[in-house]
Scaffold this motif. Structure first.
Motif, short mmCIF file in Angstrom:
data_model
loop_
_atom_site.label_atom_id
_atom_site.label_comp_id
_atom_site.label_asym_id
_atom_site.label_seq_id
_atom_site.Cartn_x
_atom_site.Cartn_y
_atom_site.Cartn_z
N TRP A 63 0.84 -1.20 0.00
CA TRP A 63 0.00 0.00 0.00
C TRP A 63 0.87 1.24 0.00
O TRP A 63 1.95 1.26 0.56
CB TRP A 63 -0.97 0.01 1.18
N ILE A 64 0.35 2.26 -0.68
CA ILE A 64 1.02 3.55 -0.79
C ILE A 64 0.00 4.61 -0.39
O ILE A 64 -1.14 4.58 -0.86
CB ILE A 64 1.49 3.83 -2.23
N GLU A 65 0.40 5.53 0.45
CA GLU A 65 -0.50 6.61 0.87
C GLU A 65 0.09 7.94 0.45
O GLU A 65 1.20 8.30 0.83
CB GLU A 65 -0.69 6.58 2.38
N ASP A 66 -0.66 8.67 -0.36
CA ASP A 66 -0.25 9.99 -0.82
C ASP A 66 -0.43 10.98 0.32
O ASP A 66 -1.53 11.17 0.82
CB ASP A 66 -1.12 10.40 -2.03
N LEU A 67 0.65 11.59 0.76
CA LEU A 67 0.60 12.54 1.87
C LEU A 67 0.56 13.99 1.40
O LEU A 67 0.52 14.90 2.22
CB LEU A 67 1.81 12.34 2.79
N SER A 68 0.57 14.20 0.09
CA SER A 68 0.49 15.57 -0.41
C SER A 68 -0.94 16.07 -0.28
O SER A 68 -1.88 15.30 -0.22
CB SER A 68 0.93 15.63 -1.88
N SER A 69 -1.09 17.36 -0.24
CA SER A 69 -2.43 17.93 -0.12
C SER A 69 -3.13 18.05 -1.46
O SER A 69 -4.34 18.26 -1.51
CB SER A 69 -2.34 19.32 0.54
N ASP A 70 -2.39 17.87 -2.55
CA ASP A 70 -2.98 18.06 -3.88
C ASP A 70 -2.97 16.79 -4.74
O ASP A 70 -3.14 16.86 -5.95
CB ASP A 70 -2.24 19.18 -4.62
N SER A 71 -2.80 15.63 -4.13
CA SER A 71 -2.77 14.34 -4.84
C SER A 71 -1.74 14.33 -5.97
O SER A 71 -1.99 13.79 -7.04
CB SER A 71 -4.16 13.98 -5.37
N SER A 72 -0.59 14.91 -5.73
CA SER A 72 0.43 15.01 -6.78
C SER A 72 1.25 13.73 -6.95
O SER A 72 2.03 13.62 -7.89
CB SER A 72 1.37 16.18 -6.49
N LEU A 73 1.07 12.75 -6.08
CA LEU A 73 1.85 11.53 -6.17
C LEU A 73 1.61 10.78 -7.47
O LEU A 73 2.52 10.19 -8.03
CB LEU A 73 1.57 10.62 -4.97
N VAL A 74 0.40 10.80 -7.98
CA VAL A 74 0.08 10.09 -9.22
C VAL A 74 0.97 10.58 -10.36
O VAL A 74 1.45 9.78 -11.17
CB VAL A 74 -1.41 10.24 -9.59
N CYS A 75 1.22 11.86 -10.40
CA CYS A 75 2.08 12.42 -11.45
C CYS A 75 3.53 11.98 -11.32
O CYS A 75 4.29 12.04 -12.28
CB CYS A 75 2.01 13.94 -11.44
N GLN A 76 3.91 11.53 -10.14
CA GLN A 76 5.28 11.11 -9.87
C GLN A 76 5.35 9.64 -9.46
O GLN A 76 6.26 9.21 -8.77
CB GLN A 76 5.88 11.99 -8.78
N MET A 77 4.36 8.86 -9.90
CA MET A 77 4.26 7.47 -9.46
C MET A 77 5.47 6.63 -9.85
O MET A 77 5.92 5.78 -9.08
CB MET A 77 2.98 6.84 -9.99
N ASP A 78 6.04 6.84 -11.04
CA ASP A 78 7.22 6.07 -11.43
C ASP A 78 8.36 6.27 -10.45
O ASP A 78 9.06 5.32 -10.08
CB ASP A 78 7.67 6.41 -12.85
N GLU A 79 8.57 7.50 -10.02
CA GLU A 79 9.63 7.79 -9.05
C GLU A 79 9.33 7.13 -7.71
O GLU A 79 10.22 6.55 -7.08
CB GLU A 79 9.81 9.30 -8.88
N ALA A 80 8.08 7.20 -7.26
CA ALA A 80 7.70 6.57 -6.00
C ALA A 80 7.91 5.06 -6.07
O ALA A 80 8.48 4.45 -5.15
CB ALA A 80 6.26 6.91 -5.65
N LEU A 81 7.47 4.43 -7.16
CA LEU A 81 7.64 2.99 -7.32
C LEU A 81 9.11 2.61 -7.39
O LEU A 81 9.51 1.56 -6.86
CB LEU A 81 6.90 2.51 -8.57
N SER A 82 9.92 3.44 -8.01
CA SER A 82 11.35 3.19 -8.08
C SER A 82 11.98 3.21 -6.68
O SER A 82 12.81 2.36 -6.34
CB SER A 82 12.01 4.23 -8.98
N ARG A 83 11.58 4.15 -5.86
CA ARG A 83 12.11 4.24 -4.50
C ARG A 83 11.66 3.06 -3.65
O ARG A 83 12.44 2.53 -2.86
CB ARG A 83 11.68 5.56 -3.85
#
Length: 115
Positions: free
Chosen positions: A25-45
């Motif tokens: 599970w991944i929880e987006d902690l940003s206030s603007d749901s910006s994680l989706v735009c950077q999902m490749d980077e998050a998955l890489s980490r």
């Protein structure tokens, strides 16, 4: 059941993640749901952190699957809704499948049976 939680909060990416060995599970902690735009980077980490835990490097060991292989991926956006995350064979973000759930247990059951 062994579960762990790891918090990653760099300046541009803000998310938590964890796994029970079956669902990640991944929880987006940003206030603007910006994680989706950077999902490749998050998955890489996340994949890198999994490799650190296992000691395997899928890039140099030809007999090793990608670190995200076999996991069912869930993401909770900033509004609290859960989504299934689909990745390709290389572990890159492919798409979000809205599960329309606020409850983790129901979203967990849905992502288990999603093909």
């Amino acid at each position: 059941m062994n579960a762990f939680v790891m918090t990653l909060t760099p300046t541009t990416l803000q998310f938590d993640w964890g796994t029970d060995g079956l669902v990640l599970w991944i929880e987006d902690l940003s206030s603007d749901s910006s994680l989706v735009c950077q999902m490749d980077e998050a998955l890489s980490r996340i994949a890198f952190a999994i490799e650190l835990q296992t000691g395997w490097d899928h890039r140099t060991d030809g007999d090793t699957y990608h670190p995200l292989y076999g996991y069912r991926l869930l993401m909770r956006d900033a509004t609290g809704l859960w989504h299934a995350v689909r990745v390709d064979e290389a572990g890159r973000f492919a798409e979000l499948v809205p599960l329309q759930e606020l409850d983790y247990e129901i979203a967990y059951e849905k992502v288990i049976w999603l093909d």
